[in-house]
Design a protein around this motif. Structure first.
Motif, PDB file in Angstrom:
ATOM      1  N   ILE A   1      39.203  40.619  50.280  1.00  0.00           N
ATOM      2  CA  ILE A   1      39.744  40.830  48.941  1.00  0.00           C
ATOM      3  C   ILE A   1      38.722  41.539  48.072  1.00  0.00           C
ATOM      4  O   ILE A   1      37.522  41.513  48.362  1.00  0.00           O
ATOM      5  CB  ILE A   1      40.141  39.507  48.247  1.00  0.00           C
ATOM      6  N   LEU A   2      39.208  42.138  47.006  1.00  0.00           N
ATOM      7  CA  LEU A   2      38.351  42.545  45.907  1.00  0.00           C
ATOM      8  C   LEU A   2      38.604  41.506  44.825  1.00  0.00           C
ATOM      9  O   LEU A   2      39.728  41.388  44.316  1.00  0.00           O
ATOM     10  CB  LEU A   2      38.669  43.946  45.395  1.00  0.00           C
ATOM     11  N   ASP A   3      37.586  40.729  44.510  1.00  0.00           N
ATOM     12  CA  ASP A   3      37.695  39.641  43.546  1.00  0.00           C
ATOM     13  C   ASP A   3      37.188  40.125  42.194  1.00  0.00           C
ATOM     14  O   ASP A   3      36.171  40.823  42.126  1.00  0.00           O
ATOM     15  CB  ASP A   3      36.875  38.444  44.030  1.00  0.00           C
ATOM     16  N   VAL A   4      37.878  39.742  41.118  1.00  0.00           N
ATOM     17  CA  VAL A   4      37.548  40.220  39.778  1.00  0.00           C
ATOM     18  C   VAL A   4      37.418  39.039  38.823  1.00  0.00           C
ATOM     19  O   VAL A   4      38.252  38.125  38.834  1.00  0.00           O
ATOM     20  CB  VAL A   4      38.634  41.194  39.264  1.00  0.00           C
TER      21      VAL A   4
ATOM     22  N   TRP B   1      34.168  43.085  32.792  1.00  0.00           N
ATOM     23  CA  TRP B   1      34.602  42.584  34.090  1.00  0.00           C
ATOM     24  C   TRP B   1      33.616  42.977  35.164  1.00  0.00           C
ATOM     25  O   TRP B   1      32.803  43.881  34.989  1.00  0.00           O
ATOM     26  CB  TRP B   1      35.993  43.111  34.434  1.00  0.00           C
ATOM     27  N   LEU B   2      33.704  42.279  36.288  1.00  0.00           N
ATOM     28  CA  LEU B   2      32.954  42.662  37.479  1.00  0.00           C
ATOM     29  C   LEU B   2      33.843  42.416  38.680  1.00  0.00           C
ATOM     30  O   LEU B   2      34.812  41.655  38.612  1.00  0.00           O
ATOM     31  CB  LEU B   2      31.636  41.889  37.595  1.00  0.00           C
ATOM     32  N   ALA B   3      33.521  43.102  39.756  1.00  0.00           N
ATOM     33  CA  ALA B   3      34.284  42.961  40.995  1.00  0.00           C
ATOM     34  C   ALA B   3      33.321  42.782  42.156  1.00  0.00           C
ATOM     35  O   ALA B   3      32.218  43.329  42.149  1.00  0.00           O
ATOM     36  CB  ALA B   3      35.159  44.191  41.221  1.00  0.00           C
ATOM     37  N   LEU B   4      33.770  42.007  43.148  1.00  0.00           N
ATOM     38  CA  LEU B   4      32.968  41.748  44.334  1.00  0.00           C
ATOM     39  C   LEU B   4      33.899  41.683  45.530  1.00  0.00           C
ATOM     40  O   LEU B   4      34.914  40.979  45.489  1.00  0.00           O
ATOM     41  CB  LEU B   4      32.220  40.412  44.193  1.00  0.00           C
TER      42      LEU B   4
ATOM     43  N   LYS C   1      34.140  28.547  34.022  1.00  0.00           N
ATOM     44  CA  LYS C   1      35.065  28.420  32.895  1.00  0.00           C
ATOM     45  C   LYS C   1      34.768  29.544  31.913  1.00  0.00           C
ATOM     46  O   LYS C   1      33.624  29.964  31.765  1.00  0.00           O
ATOM     47  CB  LYS C   1      34.867  27.080  32.197  1.00  0.00           C
ATOM     48  N   GLY C   2      35.793  30.016  31.232  1.00  0.00           N
ATOM     49  CA  GLY C   2      35.601  31.083  30.253  1.00  0.00           C
ATOM     50  C   GLY C   2      35.818  32.466  30.827  1.00  0.00           C
ATOM     51  O   GLY C   2      35.609  33.457  30.142  1.00  0.00           O
ATOM     52  N   PHE C   3      36.249  32.527  32.086  1.00  0.00           N
ATOM     53  CA  PHE C   3      36.527  33.804  32.735  1.00  0.00           C
ATOM     54  C   PHE C   3      37.945  33.798  33.286  1.00  0.00           C
ATOM     55  O   PHE C   3      38.396  32.798  33.847  1.00  0.00           O
ATOM     56  CB  PHE C   3      35.556  34.061  33.893  1.00  0.00           C
ATOM     57  N   ALA C   4      38.646  34.910  33.120  1.00  0.00           N
ATOM     58  CA  ALA C   4      39.918  35.113  33.813  1.00  0.00           C
ATOM     59  C   ALA C   4      39.571  35.602  35.214  1.00  0.00           C
ATOM     60  O   ALA C   4      38.557  36.290  35.413  1.00  0.00           O
ATOM     61  CB  ALA C   4      40.784  36.123  33.080  1.00  0.00           C
ATOM     62  N   HIS C   5      40.413  35.261  36.173  1.00  0.00           N
ATOM     63  CA  HIS C   5      40.114  35.552  37.565  1.00  0.00           C
ATOM     64  C   HIS C   5      41.328  36.140  38.264  1.00  0.00           C
ATOM     65  O   HIS C   5      42.458  35.734  38.017  1.00  0.00           O
ATOM     66  CB  HIS C   5      39.693  34.251  38.265  1.00  0.00           C
ATOM     67  N   GLY C   6      41.071  37.096  39.144  1.00  0.00           N
ATOM     68  CA  GLY C   6      42.136  37.653  39.972  1.00  0.00           C
ATOM     69  C   GLY C   6      41.558  38.324  41.192  1.00  0.00           C
ATOM     70  O   GLY C   6      40.345  38.516  41.299  1.00  0.00           O
ATOM     71  N   PHE C   7      42.449  38.669  42.122  1.00  0.00           N
ATOM     72  CA  PHE C   7      42.004  39.407  43.300  1.00  0.00           C
ATOM     73  C   PHE C   7      43.158  40.199  43.877  1.00  0.00           C
ATOM     74  O   PHE C   7      44.325  39.930  43.609  1.00  0.00           O
ATOM     75  CB  PHE C   7      41.374  38.491  44.351  1.00  0.00           C
TER      76      PHE C   7
ATOM     77  N   GLY D   1      40.206  47.642  31.511  1.00  0.00           N
ATOM     78  CA  GLY D   1      39.917  48.811  32.350  1.00  0.00           C
ATOM     79  C   GLY D   1      39.432  48.498  33.756  1.00  0.00           C
ATOM     80  O   GLY D   1      38.565  49.207  34.289  1.00  0.00           O
ATOM     81  N   ILE D   2      39.985  47.482  34.379  1.00  0.00           N
ATOM     82  CA  ILE D   2      39.574  47.148  35.748  1.00  0.00           C
ATOM     83  C   ILE D   2      39.927  48.294  36.686  1.00  0.00           C
ATOM     84  O   ILE D   2      41.025  48.848  36.629  1.00  0.00           O
ATOM     85  CB  ILE D   2      40.254  45.848  36.224  1.00  0.00           C
TER      86      ILE D   2
END
Length: 184
Positions: free
Chosen positions: A82-85, A99-102, A116-122, A155-156
């Motif tokens: 996955i690309l995790d964001v 944002w950052l991606a890994l 906590k304090g971050f939205a998360h997606g992948f 702008g992800i």
């Protein structure tokens, strides 16, 4: 032993457990409360989640829960990639909206800690991807929130997917960051 790397946004970490392998395969200790505490990660996980995505391009997110039911997440991939964001949604933070991606994969064996304090997606990069993640609070529908994955204010840079993204109705209808409730 585990390696912990800061990813540039406060509290978001890449965790690389040591892999022990031989001709039979490998063994990884993915979580050990004592070892994590020694690395400065003192969290109590209360729920494990498992998601399966059949196709490449399945996009899940951007999700989070508000206080008092906010969640820290420790995520890893057991099959696929996955690309995790992670997106900083702490309104008082100097990195608010950044944002950052890994890339996380079963092959690499790496993990990400999203506080906590971050939205998360992948988004899944290959078919038949399975993701496991631990959270520090249980799911609470009343505190569950989401932000539109393609919000231009964030702008992800999601990777191009041949057949386009597959999203849930919830994620397609998510509000923009400016119109949603976030952390103070």
């Amino acid at each position: 032993m585990l390696e912990v790397r800061s990813l540039g946004l406060e509290g978001v970490l890449e965790i690389i457990p040591r892999r022990h392998g031989d001709a039979r395969g490998f063994f990884i200790e993915t979580y050990n409360e004592e070892r994590f505490a020694e690395a400065g990660i003192d969290l109590r996980f209360v729920q494990d989640n498992h998601s399966y995505s059949a196709a490449a391009g399945v996009l899940r997110g951007l999700h989070y829960q508000l206080a008092p039911r906010a969640q820290d997440k420790l995520l890893r991939v057991i099959r696929g990639a996955i690309l995790d964001v992670a997106v900083d949604i702490r309104r008082g933070s100097s990195s608010f909206g950044k944002w950052l991606a890994l890339e996380i994969s079963a092959e690499k064996g790496n993990q990400i800690l999203v506080p906590k304090g971050f939205a998360h997606g992948f988004v899944t990069l290959v078919p038949d991807t399975e993701v496991l993640y631990k959270v520090t609070d249980t799911y609470s529908p009343q505190h569950d929130r989401s932000i539109r994955f393609d919000d231009p204010a964030i702008g992800i840079e999601w990777p191009a997917v041949a057949d386009g993204f597959q999203l849930s109705d919830k994620d397609l209808k998510a509000p923009l960051l400016a119109a949603t409730e976030v952390f103070a």
